[in-house]
Design an enzyme around this catalytic site. Structure first.
Site, PDB file in Angstrom:
ATOM      1  N   GLY A  28       7.750  11.205  78.175  1.00 23.32           N
ATOM      2  CA  GLY A  28       8.903  12.106  78.082  1.00 23.32           C
ATOM      3  C   GLY A  28      10.008  11.685  77.135  1.00 23.32           C
ATOM      4  N   ASP A  69      13.770  10.150  79.449  1.00 23.78           N
ATOM      5  CA  ASP A  69      14.208  11.537  79.317  1.00 23.78           C
ATOM      6  C   ASP A  69      15.215  11.919  80.392  1.00 23.78           C
ATOM      7  OD1 ASP A  69      12.299  11.327  81.326  1.00 23.78           O
ATOM      8  OD2 ASP A  69      10.943  12.834  80.501  1.00 23.78           O
ATOM      9  N   ASP A 121      16.261  10.925  87.610  1.00 17.54           N
ATOM     10  CA  ASP A 121      16.168  11.852  88.742  1.00 17.54           C
ATOM     11  C   ASP A 121      16.491  11.051  90.008  1.00 17.54           C
ATOM     12  OD1 ASP A 121      15.537  13.929  90.433  1.00 17.54           O
ATOM     13  OD2 ASP A 121      13.397  13.875  90.086  1.00 17.54           O
ATOM     14  N   PHE A 137      14.402  21.817  88.248  1.00 17.37           N
ATOM     15  CA  PHE A 137      13.304  21.278  87.442  1.00 17.37           C
ATOM     16  C   PHE A 137      13.441  21.796  86.016  1.00 17.37           C
ATOM     17  CE2 PHE A 137       9.071  20.764  85.718  1.00 17.37           C
ATOM     18  CZ  PHE A 137       8.779  19.474  86.141  1.00 17.37           C
ATOM     19  N   VAL A 138      13.450  20.862  85.065  1.00 21.47           N
ATOM     20  CA  VAL A 138      13.677  21.256  83.671  1.00 21.47           C
ATOM     21  C   VAL A 138      12.516  20.835  82.779  1.00 21.47           C
ATOM     22  CG1 VAL A 138      16.199  21.331  83.737  1.00 21.47           C
ATOM     23  CG2 VAL A 138      15.049  19.149  83.333  1.00 21.47           C
ATOM     24  N   ASP A 157       8.056  17.833  80.487  1.00 15.80           N
ATOM     25  CA  ASP A 157       6.902  18.729  80.603  1.00 15.80           C
ATOM     26  C   ASP A 157       6.759  19.335  81.981  1.00 15.80           C
ATOM     27  OD1 ASP A 157       6.101  16.232  81.901  1.00 15.80           O
ATOM     28  OD2 ASP A 157       4.131  17.185  82.036  1.00 15.80           O
TER      29      ASP A 157
HETATM   30  P1  XMP Z   1      12.851   9.247  88.674  1.00 13.26           P
HETATM   31  O1  XMP Z   1      12.871  10.008  89.981  1.00 13.26           O
HETATM   32  O2  XMP Z   1      11.970   8.046  88.744  1.00 13.26           O
HETATM   33  O3  XMP Z   1      12.180  10.278  87.707  1.00 13.26           O
HETATM   34  O4  XMP Z   1      14.234   8.978  88.170  1.00 13.26           O
HETATM   35  C1  XMP Z   1      11.987  10.026  86.401  1.00 13.26           C
HETATM   36  C2  XMP Z   1      10.773  10.731  85.914  1.00 13.26           C
HETATM   37  O5  XMP Z   1      10.423  11.879  86.716  1.00 13.26           O
HETATM   38  C3  XMP Z   1      10.071  12.968  85.903  1.00 13.26           C
HETATM   39  N1  XMP Z   1      11.002  14.092  86.198  1.00 13.26           N
HETATM   40  C4  XMP Z   1      10.980  15.293  85.603  1.00 13.26           C
HETATM   41  N2  XMP Z   1      10.188  15.787  84.633  1.00 13.26           N
HETATM   42  N3  XMP Z   1      11.358  17.842  84.705  1.00 13.26           N
HETATM   43  C5  XMP Z   1      10.375  17.080  84.203  1.00 13.26           C
HETATM   44  O6  XMP Z   1       9.673  17.540  83.306  1.00 13.26           O
HETATM   45  C6  XMP Z   1      12.204  17.428  85.668  1.00 13.26           C
HETATM   46  O7  XMP Z   1      13.092  18.180  86.090  1.00 13.26           O
HETATM   47  C7  XMP Z   1      11.996  16.074  86.146  1.00 13.26           C
HETATM   48  N4  XMP Z   1      12.618  15.316  87.087  1.00 13.26           N
HETATM   49  C8  XMP Z   1      11.992  14.121  87.069  1.00 13.26           C
HETATM   50  C9  XMP Z   1      10.200  12.477  84.482  1.00 13.26           C
HETATM   51  O8  XMP Z   1       8.930  12.075  84.029  1.00 13.26           O
HETATM   52  C10 XMP Z   1      11.079  11.263  84.551  1.00 13.26           C
HETATM   53  O9  XMP Z   1      10.806  10.287  83.553  1.00 13.26           O
END
Ligand code: XMP
Length: 174
Positions: free
Chosen positions: A38, A95, A98, A147-148, A154
């Site tokens: 990402g 990217d 979360d 969710f983005v 992706d």
């Molecule tokens: P954490 O929870 O470990 O998440 O901070 C990081 C990884 O989770 C994926 N992620 C998303 N990917 N849209 C996405 O396409 C979203 O809204 C989203 N939220 C979390 C992403 O791979 C990120 O590196």
């Protein structure tokens, strides 16, 4: 699909990120380490705005699942981290922040490679989702808990190529 951040807004956000990062790392040997997949779009834009000597590396973070399919520990694939880290400052680039779990688990593993410091930069930080005792050091945008996709992010490996960040409608999620 609804646009949350336009391509222009993202470019301004990345400019601002780059300014802060450039200032912070003046005179310090820094290696930017992107978290695959990402971060690649952000990484490519960011490094071209940084007017400081730097190296670039990548890590692949894999979450191993046990028999019961529960998410297991995160392991770094060090094969792809070819850039020098020992004795240099590391800026982990992802990217989105979360829950924070990914960066939280990556940091101690990278720390074993003896960098001088580890900081983190993300394009997006989702509000109200944090589960770990960590704040990203450089943030492009705070976004709501949605969710983005786009700009590297992706859904089922699609939409990474969008120059903007968008939320998905139910019909896009089929
Ligand atoms: P954490 O929870 O470990 O998440 O901070 C990081 C990884 O989770 C994926 N992620 C998303 N990917 N849209 C996405 O396409 C979203 O809204 C989203 N939220 C979390 C992403 O791979 C990120 O590196």
């Amino acid at each position: 699909m609804k646009v949350l951040l336009t391509a222009e807004q993202i470019q301004e956000g990345v400019n601002s990120l780059a300014q802060r990062i450039e200032q912070y790392y003046q005179g310090k040997p820094v290696t930017l380490v992107g978290v695959l997949i990402g971060s690649i779009v952000l990484l490519a834009d960011l490094i071209r705005r940084l007017n400081i000597p730097l190296r670039v590396g990548l890590v692949q973070a894999r979450r191993y699942r046990g028999r019961n399919t529960q998410p297991g520990p995160l392991a770094i694939d060090l094969e792809v981290l070819t850039a020098e880290v020992r004795g240099r400052h590391v800026l982990l680039v992802d990217d989105i922040f979360d829950t924070g779990q990914t960066l939280w688990e990556l940091i101690p593993q990278l720390d074993e490679l003896a960098p001088l410091s580890i900081r983190t930069a993300v394009l997006l930080r989702k509000q109200g989702r944090k589960q770990v005792d960590l704040e990203p050091d450089f943030v492009g945008f705070e976004i709501p808990n949605v969710f983005v996709v786009g700009y590297g992010l992706d859904y089922d490996d699609m939409y990474r190529n969008l120059p903007y960040v968008a939320t998905l409608d139910n019909e896009d999620l089929k």
